[in-house]
Design an enzyme around this catalytic site. Structure first.
Site, PDB file in Angstrom:
ATOM      1  N   THR A  12       0.845  -1.191   0.000  1.00  0.00           N
ATOM      2  CA  THR A  12       0.000   0.000   0.000  1.00  0.00           C
ATOM      3  C   THR A  12       0.883   1.245   0.000  1.00  0.00           C
ATOM      4  OG1 THR A  12      -0.173   0.085   2.434  1.00  0.00           O
ATOM      5  CG2 THR A  12      -1.823  -1.217   1.240  1.00  0.00           C
ATOM      6  N   GLY A  14       2.277   2.587  -2.660  1.00  0.00           N
ATOM      7  CA  GLY A  14       3.444   2.159  -3.431  1.00  0.00           C
ATOM      8  C   GLY A  14       3.834   3.063  -4.583  1.00  0.00           C
ATOM      9  N   GLY A  17       8.127   7.341  -2.764  1.00  0.00           N
ATOM     10  CA  GLY A  17       8.895   7.168  -1.542  1.00  0.00           C
ATOM     11  C   GLY A  17       9.282   5.741  -1.223  1.00  0.00           C
ATOM     12  N   TYR A 150       0.306  11.885  14.954  1.00  0.00           N
ATOM     13  CA  TYR A 150       1.102  11.002  14.107  1.00  0.00           C
ATOM     14  C   TYR A 150       1.869   9.988  14.958  1.00  0.00           C
ATOM     15  CZ  TYR A 150       5.025   9.568  11.128  1.00  0.00           C
ATOM     16  OH  TYR A 150       5.962   8.831  10.448  1.00  0.00           O
TER      17      TYR A 150
END
Length: 249
Positions: A12, A14, A17, A150
């Site tokens: 996922t 993909g 980065g 986060y």
């Protein structure tokens, strides 16, 4: 023969980065790879960049209907999956005094909730003896005042690795997480502000790393390959820090 010859892999996030670097490496190692992303244009660019046996599926892991569509396509085309790399996620700064419910829900909706249901919905297709690699991060180990939501979402990812590893022992499915330090990826561009441009953000992050530099996406891809392949056959429930010493020194 590559380390992943004959394996079906879903990554996922993909299209850029770490996810993109991992997809390239996995295809080179012989895998049939599916990558997901939210933007069709980036997926098309990634497919061209990766080459080889790669399939793109547009979707947002925060949308359960998109996840259902992903796994239905994998089932129809491949029948099962051997390796899942749950990489999709976002990083948005918002210190505690100013963080809004919308910010919190967006970060946890993608990073924690999206990852949870990505794996849950895959379980009927995941072959016994398979491998799941979750992308956590150093934020679950250190205090980042600008990123509390986060950081909390990545702590959830680390916890998933332990609980899912225990739950899937009877199927010989290994679950591990990896915690990258600051990595040179497009996500860093989203952390820029008018008073702190991309170069300043990168320099500030590099200064926190004992090795004195940002990591490269390809370095993380190599570590993900290790966790996904039989090279790590005696590891489950582990978190692998790949952070230039940030959490160790």
């Amino acid at each position: 023969m590559g380390k992943l010859t004959g394996k079906t892999v879903v990554i996922t996030g993909g299209s850029t980065g770490i996810g993109l670097a991992t997809a390239k490496r996995f295809v080179a190692e012989g895998a049939s790879v599916y990558i997901t992303g939210r933007r069709e244009e980036e997926l098309a660019k990634a497919k061209k960049d990766i080459g080889g046996d790669v399939t793109t599926v547009r979707g947002d892991i925060a949308d359960l209907a998109d996840l259902d569509r992903l796994w239905a396509q994998v089932k129809q085309e491949r029948g099962s999956v051997d390796i899942i790399v749950a990489n999709a996620g976002i990083a948005e700064p918002a210190p505690l005094p100013v963080a809004t419910p919308e910010h919190f829900d967006r970060v946890f909706g993608i990073n924690a909730r999206g990852t949870f249901f990505t794996v849950q919905k895959a379980l009927p297709l995941l072959n016994d003896g398979g491998s799941i690699v979750l992308i956590a991060g150093v934020a679950h180990q250190v205090g980042w005042p600008d990123f509390p939501a986060y950081s909390g979402s990545k702590a959830a990812i680390r916890s998933y690795a332990r609980s899912w590893a225990a739950a899937l022992l009877d199927r010989n499915i290994r679950v591990n997480s990896i915690s990258p330090g600051p990595i040179e990826t497009p996500i860093l561009d989203g952390l820029s502000t008018p008073s702190n441009d991309g170069a300043a953000v990168r320099a500030g992050l590099a200064a926190t790393v004992p090795m004195g530099r940002l990591g490269e996406a390809e370095e993380i891809a190599s570590s993900i390959l290790f966790l996904a392949s039989d090279d790590s056959s005696y590891m489950t429930g582990t978190d692998l820090a790949v952070d230039g010493g940030s959490t160790q020194l």
